[in-house]
Design a protein around this motif. Sequence first.
Motif, PDB file in Angstrom:
ATOM      1  N   ARG A  55      -7.198   4.926  -2.628  1.00 37.87           N
ATOM      2  CA  ARG A  55      -6.859   5.418  -3.971  1.00 37.87           C
ATOM      3  C   ARG A  55      -7.371   6.842  -4.144  1.00 37.87           C
ATOM      4  N   ALA A  58      -4.918   8.930  -2.192  1.00 39.83           N
ATOM      5  CA  ALA A  58      -3.642   9.042  -2.921  1.00 39.83           C
ATOM      6  C   ALA A  58      -3.778  10.009  -4.095  1.00 39.83           C
ATOM      7  N   VAL A  74      -1.492  11.773   4.307  1.00 37.07           N
ATOM      8  CA  VAL A  74      -1.013  10.411   4.066  1.00 37.07           C
ATOM      9  C   VAL A  74      -1.433   9.470   5.202  1.00 37.07           C
ATOM     10  N   ILE A  77      -4.269   7.219   4.411  1.00 34.30           N
ATOM     11  CA  ILE A  77      -3.920   6.022   3.635  1.00 34.30           C
ATOM     12  C   ILE A  77      -3.388   4.947   4.579  1.00 34.30           C
ATOM     13  N   LEU A  78      -2.534   5.357   5.524  1.00 28.77           N
ATOM     14  CA  LEU A  78      -1.985   4.400   6.487  1.00 28.77           C
ATOM     15  C   LEU A  78      -3.104   3.821   7.362  1.00 28.77           C
ATOM     16  N   ASP A  81      -5.243   1.452   4.712  1.00 27.92           N
ATOM     17  CA  ASP A  81      -4.529   0.270   4.188  1.00 27.92           C
ATOM     18  C   ASP A  81      -3.873  -0.525   5.307  1.00 27.92           C
ATOM     19  N   GLY A  82      -3.540   0.145   6.426  1.00 26.56           N
ATOM     20  CA  GLY A  82      -2.721  -0.501   7.440  1.00 26.56           C
ATOM     21  C   GLY A  82      -1.304  -0.647   6.919  1.00 26.56           C
ATOM     22  N   THR A  83      -0.385  -1.060   7.793  1.00 28.96           N
ATOM     23  CA  THR A  83       0.988  -1.206   7.316  1.00 28.96           C
ATOM     24  C   THR A  83       1.399  -2.668   7.226  1.00 28.96           C
TER      25      THR A  83
ATOM     26  N   LEU B  61       0.236   5.142  -6.279  1.00 29.31           N
ATOM     27  CA  LEU B  61      -0.684   4.607  -5.260  1.00 29.31           C
ATOM     28  C   LEU B  61      -2.131   4.718  -5.717  1.00 29.31           C
ATOM     29  N   CYS B  64      -3.051   2.069  -8.147  1.00 30.92           N
ATOM     30  CA  CYS B  64      -2.712   0.681  -7.806  1.00 30.92           C
ATOM     31  C   CYS B  64      -3.817   0.024  -6.970  1.00 30.92           C
ATOM     32  N   PRO B  65      -4.452  -1.030  -7.504  1.00 29.40           N
ATOM     33  CA  PRO B  65      -5.529  -1.684  -6.765  1.00 29.40           C
ATOM     34  C   PRO B  65      -5.026  -2.707  -5.744  1.00 29.40           C
ATOM     35  N   ARG B  67      -3.439  -3.727  -2.406  1.00 24.29           N
ATOM     36  CA  ARG B  67      -3.130  -3.112  -1.124  1.00 24.29           C
ATOM     37  C   ARG B  67      -1.727  -3.441  -0.643  1.00 24.29           C
ATOM     38  N   ARG B  70       0.584  -1.163  -2.289  1.00 24.91           N
ATOM     39  CA  ARG B  70       0.434   0.198  -1.737  1.00 24.91           C
ATOM     40  C   ARG B  70       1.092   0.319  -0.364  1.00 24.91           C
ATOM     41  N   ARG B  71       0.903  -0.719   0.483  1.00 22.23           N
ATOM     42  CA  ARG B  71       1.500  -0.674   1.822  1.00 22.23           C
ATOM     43  C   ARG B  71       3.008  -0.482   1.754  1.00 22.23           C
ATOM     44  N   VAL B  74       3.853   3.278  -0.145  1.00 23.32           N
ATOM     45  CA  VAL B  74       3.599   4.505   0.593  1.00 23.32           C
ATOM     46  C   VAL B  74       4.831   4.920   1.408  1.00 23.32           C
TER      47      VAL B  74
END
Lengths: 227, 227
Positions: A55, A58, A74, A77-78, A81-83, B61, B64-65, B67, B70-71, B74
């Motif tokens: 966050r 972001a 970015v 963030i990836l 958070d992972g995808t 993002l 937003c808490p 994940r 967010r995944r 993004v």
Amino acid sequence: MTADADGFTAALRAQAQRYHDQHPFHIRMNAGLLGRQQIRGWVANRYYYQQNIPRKDAAILANCPDREVRRRWVRRILDHDGTAGGEGGIEAWLRLAEAVGLSREEVRSERHLVPGVRFAVDAYVTFARTRPWTEAVASSLTELFAPDLMSERLAAFERCYPWIDRDGLGYFRDRLTQAPRDAEHALQVVVERCRSADEQARAVAALSFKCDVLWSILDAIDHAYPD
Amino acid sequence: MTADADGFTAALRAQAQRYHDQHPFHIRMNAGLLGRQQIRGWVANRYYYQQNIPRKDAAILANCPDREVRRRWVRRILDHDGTAGGEGGIEAWLRLAEAVGLSREEVRSERHLVPGVRFAVDAYVTFARTRPWTEAVASSLTELFAPDLMSERLAAFERCYPWIDRDGLGYFRDRLTQAPRDAEHALQVVVERCRSADEQARAVAALSFKCDVLWSILDAIDHAYPD
């Protein structure tokens, strides 16, 4: 790089003296002096920081008008958070939590979260949201100092806390390569963008603020989980 | 889906009546009635909207808490910024600009940007930054209505404006598949999260606000580039 940029970079690097590797709690951690409840308290509380990092990143993206910087930023963030599924730094931290004997549920419930940690982390996210994006990038530069602490910590955990499953230490291993790569990019952005004495002073202040955030997190944990 | 969710979804979809496909400027555009300066003015001004979309999505993002949300969210930033070189929606819009006879430099300089467009776009980004993230997601649901307009526009451009190189229309083609996919996810999030009558009313209001943003953009362009 101009002499000015050299001096600026040196001033940023000098903030290493205020990095939380010098905090009494970290010194005791890496000396193997913490008990299980203290390690668990640290892991559970530090999760709140981990959870808020995407966050924070972001918020930097949202404030950044430069697409090339965003394209690079970015990735943080990836990474975090992972995808999908069990990917990413937040998941790796939850595996650390399990390795030290916490359930994922109790960590995610925030039931161990102490107010000082919440305040410090929230202050960091608010900083990223409300300050100029270059200052927020500068505040991330504690990553310049992280790899040394991270490799010390890895060695200390493996040596001093044999009750922690080594498979749970993947977060620290990942950061050994991610942090220098991220810090290099952030340093380049800050040096390119902060040209005036005032901008450079504010960048150093941002990094100093971030050192305070990390230090306060350990203060709060140290008080909550005394020897 | 409960009856309540059905009614809520219907109320969201009913905002289609306020979508900018009904704006006189869009009606003239799709009827082939605009001159070159009008098309160029629209492309140059609408660039400011395109350019700010990743910042709007990053603001969502940041707020937003969850994940998992967010995944998924993004990906919008990746779609729009691209990850390297000529990738992404912003680049595709710049190719459209070149196809209508504008240079990339004059578009990026914002020299054609009219104040009403700037105000409307900035209001949208501020909305995403300052309102609860579920409302910001609801405001994105104009994408439910976009594919019809986009396919009409593609056909109109190919039929009525033969002076525009068809290779420049890639942005519209990409959105034909991206918009429904993105809208489906956003609708699912909004229906899951907005349960109370008050939350649902605020989601519909957010979508109504977004219709106003798009409409105001065309008002400002229409006034700046009269027949």
